[in-house]
Design a protein around this motif. Structure first.
Motif, mmCIF file in Angstrom:
data_model
loop_
_atom_site.group_PDB
_atom_site.id
_atom_site.type_symbol
_atom_site.label_atom_id
_atom_site.label_comp_id
_atom_site.label_asym_id
_atom_site.label_seq_id
_atom_site.Cartn_x
_atom_site.Cartn_y
_atom_site.Cartn_z
ATOM 1 N N THR A 47 0.871 -1.167 0.000
ATOM 2 C CA THR A 47 0.000 0.000 0.000
ATOM 3 C C THR A 47 0.907 1.216 0.000
ATOM 4 O OG1 THR A 47 -1.862 -1.045 1.131
ATOM 5 C CG2 THR A 47 -1.648 1.331 1.372
ATOM 6 N N MET A 48 0.685 2.107 -0.922
ATOM 7 C CA MET A 48 1.484 3.318 -1.036
ATOM 8 C C MET A 48 0.709 4.472 -0.412
ATOM 9 S SD MET A 48 4.119 2.131 -2.467
ATOM 10 C CE MET A 48 5.003 3.684 -2.735
ATOM 11 N N VAL A 49 1.407 5.211 0.429
ATOM 12 C CA VAL A 49 0.746 6.231 1.243
ATOM 13 C C VAL A 49 1.457 7.567 1.099
ATOM 14 C CG1 VAL A 49 -0.091 6.802 3.548
ATOM 15 C CG2 VAL A 49 0.177 4.398 2.893
ATOM 16 N N TRP A 50 0.691 8.614 1.026
ATOM 17 C CA TRP A 50 1.222 9.975 1.058
ATOM 18 C C TRP A 50 0.935 10.585 2.430
ATOM 19 C CZ3 TRP A 50 4.248 12.090 -2.635
ATOM 20 C CH2 TRP A 50 4.229 11.519 -3.920
ATOM 21 N N PHE A 51 1.987 11.146 3.012
ATOM 22 C CA PHE A 51 1.882 11.926 4.238
ATOM 23 C C PHE A 51 2.380 13.339 3.942
ATOM 24 C CE2 PHE A 51 1.064 8.733 7.539
ATOM 25 C CZ PHE A 51 1.438 7.552 6.917
ATOM 26 N N ARG A 52 2.105 14.237 4.843
ATOM 27 C CA ARG A 52 2.682 15.583 4.751
ATOM 28 C C ARG A 52 3.007 16.084 6.142
ATOM 29 N NH1 ARG A 52 -2.681 18.914 2.581
ATOM 30 N NH2 ARG A 52 -3.882 18.830 4.546
ATOM 31 N N GLN A 53 3.942 17.021 6.175
ATOM 32 C CA GLN A 53 4.375 17.528 7.473
ATOM 33 C C GLN A 53 4.753 18.997 7.372
ATOM 34 O OE1 GLN A 53 7.683 15.391 9.227
ATOM 35 N NE2 GLN A 53 6.967 15.892 11.282
ATOM 36 N N VAL A 54 4.274 19.733 8.337
ATOM 37 C CA VAL A 54 4.609 21.140 8.495
ATOM 38 C C VAL A 54 5.559 21.235 9.680
ATOM 39 C CG1 VAL A 54 3.683 23.416 9.076
ATOM 40 C CG2 VAL A 54 2.397 21.892 7.565
ATOM 41 N N PRO A 55 6.566 22.099 9.624
ATOM 42 C CA PRO A 55 7.507 22.214 10.752
ATOM 43 C C PRO A 55 6.786 22.428 12.077
ATOM 44 C CG PRO A 55 8.330 23.437 8.892
ATOM 45 C CD PRO A 55 6.961 22.954 8.506
ATOM 46 N N GLY A 56 7.171 21.645 13.064
ATOM 47 C CA GLY A 56 6.585 21.774 14.383
ATOM 48 C C GLY A 56 5.333 20.957 14.591
ATOM 49 N N LYS A 57 4.892 20.272 13.546
ATOM 50 C CA LYS A 57 3.680 19.456 13.667
ATOM 51 C C LYS A 57 3.995 18.006 13.320
ATOM 52 C CE LYS A 57 0.163 22.994 12.869
ATOM 53 N NZ LYS A 57 -1.091 23.321 12.133
ATOM 54 N N GLU A 58 3.100 17.120 13.710
ATOM 55 C CA GLU A 58 3.281 15.710 13.404
ATOM 56 C C GLU A 58 3.011 15.447 11.922
ATOM 57 O OE1 GLU A 58 2.068 13.731 17.721
ATOM 58 O OE2 GLU A 58 0.822 13.388 15.948
ATOM 59 N N ARG A 59 3.601 14.357 11.460
ATOM 60 C CA ARG A 59 3.358 13.954 10.078
ATOM 61 C C ARG A 59 1.892 13.525 9.943
ATOM 62 N NH1 ARG A 59 8.364 11.056 7.222
ATOM 63 N NH2 ARG A 59 9.256 12.934 8.154
ATOM 64 N N GLU A 60 1.238 14.029 8.897
ATOM 65 C CA GLU A 60 -0.199 13.853 8.728
ATOM 66 C C GLU A 60 -0.494 12.977 7.513
ATOM 67 O OE1 GLU A 60 -3.989 16.893 7.899
ATOM 68 O OE2 GLU A 60 -1.972 17.421 7.267
ATOM 69 N N TYR A 61 -1.395 12.034 7.681
ATOM 70 C CA TYR A 61 -1.822 11.191 6.566
ATOM 71 C C TYR A 61 -2.613 12.017 5.561
ATOM 72 C CZ TYR A 61 -5.221 8.203 4.199
ATOM 73 O OH TYR A 61 -6.036 7.624 3.273
ATOM 74 N N VAL A 62 -2.365 11.777 4.277
ATOM 75 C CA VAL A 62 -3.051 12.503 3.204
ATOM 76 C C VAL A 62 -3.904 11.556 2.356
ATOM 77 C CG1 VAL A 62 -2.746 13.883 1.108
ATOM 78 C CG2 VAL A 62 -1.238 14.250 3.078
ATOM 79 N N SER A 63 -3.270 10.510 1.825
ATOM 80 C CA SER A 63 -3.977 9.650 0.884
ATOM 81 C C SER A 63 -3.219 8.342 0.746
ATOM 82 C CB SER A 63 -4.072 10.345 -0.476
ATOM 83 O OG SER A 63 -4.757 9.548 -1.417
ATOM 84 N N ALA A 64 -3.923 7.302 0.267
ATOM 85 C CA ALA A 64 -3.290 6.004 0.079
ATOM 86 C C ALA A 64 -3.931 5.266 -1.083
ATOM 87 C CB ALA A 64 -3.402 5.160 1.350
ATOM 88 N N VAL A 65 -3.137 4.374 -1.673
ATOM 89 C CA VAL A 65 -3.657 3.486 -2.707
ATOM 90 C C VAL A 65 -3.116 2.088 -2.415
ATOM 91 C CG1 VAL A 65 -1.786 4.182 -4.300
ATOM 92 C CG2 VAL A 65 -3.825 3.023 -5.186
ATOM 93 N N SER A 66 -4.030 1.124 -2.340
ATOM 94 C CA SER A 66 -3.627 -0.238 -2.020
ATOM 95 C C SER A 66 -3.051 -0.941 -3.241
ATOM 96 C CB SER A 66 -4.831 -1.017 -1.493
ATOM 97 O OG SER A 66 -5.713 -1.311 -2.568
ATOM 98 N N TRP A 67 -2.498 -2.145 -3.030
ATOM 99 C CA TRP A 67 -1.955 -2.919 -4.145
ATOM 100 C C TRP A 67 -3.058 -3.341 -5.110
ATOM 101 C CZ3 TRP A 67 -2.242 -4.778 0.846
ATOM 102 C CH2 TRP A 67 -3.115 -5.847 1.037
ATOM 103 N N SER A 68 -4.309 -3.335 -4.633
ATOM 104 C CA SER A 68 -5.447 -3.685 -5.488
ATOM 105 C C SER A 68 -6.117 -2.442 -6.079
ATOM 106 C CB SER A 68 -6.466 -4.492 -4.692
ATOM 107 O OG SER A 68 -6.943 -3.735 -3.597
ATOM 108 N N ASP A 69 -5.459 -1.295 -5.935
ATOM 109 C CA ASP A 69 -5.920 -0.043 -6.533
ATOM 110 C C ASP A 69 -7.082 0.620 -5.810
ATOM 111 O OD1 ASP A 69 -5.427 0.267 -10.152
ATOM 112 O OD2 ASP A 69 -4.354 1.091 -8.422
ATOM 113 N N SER A 70 -7.396 0.177 -4.607
ATOM 114 C CA SER A 70 -8.376 0.910 -3.806
ATOM 115 C C SER A 70 -7.729 2.199 -3.324
ATOM 116 C CB SER A 70 -8.825 0.070 -2.613
ATOM 117 O OG SER A 70 -9.490 -1.098 -3.033
#
Length: 129
Positions: free
Chosen positions: A37-60
């Motif tokens: 599963t491939m996942v995108w996170f993002r992070q702003v300085p001083g904050k925790e890394r935040e989940y953005v989006s994901a795509v599974s191996w089956s394309d969900s």
């Protein structure tokens, strides 16, 4: 081992679009990518890394509430690459965006950084108002 390299970040005005890419390479990258599963996170300085989006191996595909309807995630298994199309960008989308891979990972709620097996170095997205 697998290396992930993000690209496509930059400076854009609010309302604009960017397309991020994340390419996997390495001796076992093909097999790893196909079962991850491939996942995108993002992070702003001083904050925790935040989940953005994901795509599974089956394309969900999956999205956080903050980007649903604006971002689209996709993958090209033949090229070991995952994409994040970001439209209607807002200043609050400004962050370093990271690509991550989790082998055999089943989506059950928002993924957390601790569950990822591989990370890219990140690409900076800046949205000006």
């Amino acid at each position: 081992q697998v290396q992930l390299v993000e690209s496509g970040g930059g400076l854009v005005q609010a309302g604009g679009s960017l397309r991020l890419s994340c390419a996997a390479s390495g001796r076992t990258s093909g097999r790893t990518f196909s079962i991850s599963t491939m996942v995108w996170f993002r992070q702003v300085p001083g904050k925790e890394r935040e989940y953005v989006s994901a795509v599974s191996w089956s394309d969900s595909t999956y999205y956080s509430e903050s980007v649903k309807g604006r971002f689209t995630v996709s993958r090209d298994n033949a090229k070991n690459t995952v994409f994040l199309q970001m439209n209607s960008l807002k200043p609050e989308d400004t962050a370093v965006y990271y690509c991550a891979a989790a082998e055999g990972y089943y989506m059950d709620g928002d993924p957390i950084p601790e569950s990822m097996d591989y990370w890219g170095e990140g690409t900076l997205v800046t949205v000006s108002s």
